[in-house]
Design a protein around this motif. Structure first.
Motif, PDB file in Angstrom:
ATOM      1  N   LEU A  56      41.562  19.739  85.115  1.00 32.22           N
ATOM      2  CA  LEU A  56      41.533  19.298  83.728  1.00 32.22           C
ATOM      3  C   LEU A  56      40.251  19.735  83.011  1.00 32.22           C
ATOM      4  O   LEU A  56      40.041  19.381  81.861  1.00 32.22           O
ATOM      5  CB  LEU A  56      41.635  17.762  83.659  1.00 32.22           C
ATOM      6  CG  LEU A  56      42.904  17.143  84.226  1.00 32.22           C
ATOM      7  CD1 LEU A  56      42.759  15.631  84.318  1.00 32.22           C
ATOM      8  CD2 LEU A  56      44.100  17.529  83.379  1.00 32.22           C
ATOM      9  N   GLY A  57      39.373  20.437  83.727  1.00 34.44           N
ATOM     10  CA  GLY A  57      38.122  20.886  83.131  1.00 34.44           C
ATOM     11  C   GLY A  57      37.065  19.807  83.052  1.00 34.44           C
ATOM     12  O   GLY A  57      36.153  19.902  82.241  1.00 34.44           O
ATOM     13  N   GLU A  58      37.143  18.812  83.924  1.00 32.77           N
ATOM     14  CA  GLU A  58      36.205  17.699  83.856  1.00 32.77           C
ATOM     15  C   GLU A  58      35.211  17.624  85.001  1.00 32.77           C
ATOM     16  O   GLU A  58      34.245  16.891  84.909  1.00 32.77           O
ATOM     17  CB  GLU A  58      36.982  16.377  83.777  1.00 32.77           C
ATOM     18  CG  GLU A  58      37.794  16.268  82.507  1.00 32.77           C
ATOM     19  CD  GLU A  58      38.622  14.996  82.429  1.00 32.77           C
ATOM     20  OE1 GLU A  58      38.573  14.188  83.383  1.00 32.77           O
ATOM     21  OE2 GLU A  58      39.306  14.817  81.415  1.00 32.77           O
ATOM     22  N   CYS A  59      35.433  18.384  86.091  1.00 30.39           N
ATOM     23  CA  CYS A  59      34.581  18.190  87.273  1.00 30.39           C
ATOM     24  C   CYS A  59      33.651  19.354  87.588  1.00 30.39           C
ATOM     25  O   CYS A  59      32.665  19.174  88.299  1.00 30.39           O
ATOM     26  CB  CYS A  59      35.438  17.875  88.495  1.00 30.39           C
ATOM     27  SG  CYS A  59      36.411  19.266  89.113  1.00 30.39           S
ATOM     28  N   GLY A  60      33.951  20.553  87.124  1.00 29.49           N
ATOM     29  CA  GLY A  60      33.094  21.708  87.383  1.00 29.49           C
ATOM     30  C   GLY A  60      33.280  22.360  88.737  1.00 29.49           C
ATOM     31  O   GLY A  60      32.640  23.367  89.035  1.00 29.49           O
ATOM     32  N   THR A  61      34.154  21.817  89.565  1.00 31.07           N
ATOM     33  CA  THR A  61      34.356  22.350  90.913  1.00 31.07           C
ATOM     34  C   THR A  61      34.847  23.791  90.908  1.00 31.07           C
ATOM     35  O   THR A  61      34.513  24.571  91.786  1.00 31.07           O
ATOM     36  CB  THR A  61      35.350  21.451  91.675  1.00 31.07           C
ATOM     37  OG1 THR A  61      34.792  20.134  91.741  1.00 31.07           O
ATOM     38  CG2 THR A  61      35.615  21.938  93.069  1.00 31.07           C
ATOM     39  N   CYS A  62      35.594  24.161  89.888  1.00 32.84           N
ATOM     40  CA  CYS A  62      36.206  25.494  89.838  1.00 32.84           C
ATOM     41  C   CYS A  62      35.358  26.504  89.067  1.00 32.84           C
ATOM     42  O   CYS A  62      35.831  27.607  88.782  1.00 32.84           O
ATOM     43  CB  CYS A  62      37.583  25.401  89.194  1.00 32.84           C
ATOM     44  SG  CYS A  62      37.508  24.954  87.438  1.00 32.84           S
ATOM     45  N   ALA A  63      34.115  26.158  88.748  1.00 26.86           N
ATOM     46  CA  ALA A  63      33.282  27.047  87.934  1.00 26.86           C
ATOM     47  C   ALA A  63      33.059  28.391  88.615  1.00 26.86           C
ATOM     48  O   ALA A  63      32.790  28.469  89.814  1.00 26.86           O
ATOM     49  CB  ALA A  63      31.943  26.394  87.616  1.00 26.86           C
ATOM     50  N   VAL A  64      33.207  29.448  87.832  1.00 26.18           N
ATOM     51  CA  VAL A  64      32.860  30.809  88.217  1.00 26.18           C
ATOM     52  C   VAL A  64      32.055  31.388  87.064  1.00 26.18           C
ATOM     53  O   VAL A  64      31.984  30.790  85.990  1.00 26.18           O
ATOM     54  CB  VAL A  64      34.111  31.679  88.509  1.00 26.18           C
ATOM     55  CG1 VAL A  64      34.900  31.127  89.692  1.00 26.18           C
ATOM     56  CG2 VAL A  64      34.997  31.818  87.280  1.00 26.18           C
ATOM     57  N   LEU A  65      31.470  32.541  87.268  1.00 25.68           N
ATOM     58  CA  LEU A  65      30.763  33.201  86.172  1.00 25.68           C
ATOM     59  C   LEU A  65      31.671  34.268  85.571  1.00 25.68           C
ATOM     60  O   LEU A  65      32.252  35.070  86.304  1.00 25.68           O
ATOM     61  CB  LEU A  65      29.461  33.833  86.662  1.00 25.68           C
ATOM     62  CG  LEU A  65      28.436  32.870  87.262  1.00 25.68           C
ATOM     63  CD1 LEU A  65      27.170  33.624  87.652  1.00 25.68           C
ATOM     64  CD2 LEU A  65      28.130  31.725  86.325  1.00 25.68           C
ATOM     65  N   VAL A  66      31.806  34.234  84.270  1.00 25.68           N
ATOM     66  CA  VAL A  66      32.545  35.251  83.539  1.00 25.68           C
ATOM     67  C   VAL A  66      31.571  35.818  82.515  1.00 25.68           C
ATOM     68  O   VAL A  66      31.086  35.082  81.649  1.00 25.68           O
ATOM     69  CB  VAL A  66      33.805  34.675  82.853  1.00 25.68           C
ATOM     70  CG1 VAL A  66      34.501  35.748  82.042  1.00 25.68           C
ATOM     71  CG2 VAL A  66      34.746  34.073  83.892  1.00 25.68           C
TER      72      VAL A  66
END
Length: 178
Positions: A56-66
């Protein structure tokens, strides 16, 4: 993107061919147009360091650099990443050596279960790339979108500070150079 006819496993869903630049390599991947970047990275490219969290875009666990900026890959379609430079946690090592952040996290025991750490590492990398000597408050602000259920964040903050600290041991100069 080049649309491709779906195969029997995709139950008639059409696929597109995406050309993505991930961790310094350009790769082509056939995937469904509706897949998120998170799903493309994990399911189609086998880069499982990026984690599913809340989706849902609330935890940051899936963050990558784009393009050097932290992006929540659960909120971005894979097709939106065409022509972008993507870095996942697997791409943080250089010449087989861990990034200074990875070393600092390991040295200080900043990771417990480790599930949130890839997103935190990449978000911290973006911070240090832009600001090599951030204050504790700047680190807190940069990491404010990354949730961790295991730690009290103190060791995470200390690890980022350690990675930002210049080494007390300067690299030896090359011979013949002043």
């Amino acid at each position: 993107m080049v649309p491709r006819k779906g195969n029997s496993r995709s139950a008639g869903h059409s696929k597109v061919l995406l050309r993505l630049r991930v961790n310094g390599e350009t790769r082509e991947v056939a995937t469904e147009i509706s897949k998120t970047l998170l799903e493309v990275l994990r399911e189609d490219m086998g880069l499982t360091g990026t984690k599913h969290g809340c989706e849902l875009g609330e935890c940051g666990t899936c963050a990558v650099l784009v393009n050097r900026e932290p992006v929540l890959s659960c909120l971005m379609l894979g097709a939106e990443a065409v022509d972008a430079e993507i870095v996942t946690v697997e791409g943080m090592t250089q010449n087989g050596k861990p990034h200074a952040l990875q070393t600092a996290f390991a040295d200080l025991g900043a990771a417990q279960c480790g599930y949130c750490i890839p997103g935190i590492l990449l978000t911290a990398k973006a911070l240090l790339d832009d600001n090599p000597h951030p204050t504790r408050d700047q680190i807190r602000q940069a990491l404010s979108g990354n949730l961790c259920r295991c730690t009290g964040y103190t060791k995470i903050l200390q690890a980022v500070e350690l990675a930002a600290t210049p080494s007390p041991f300067p690299l030896p100069r090359e011979r013949g150079r002043g």
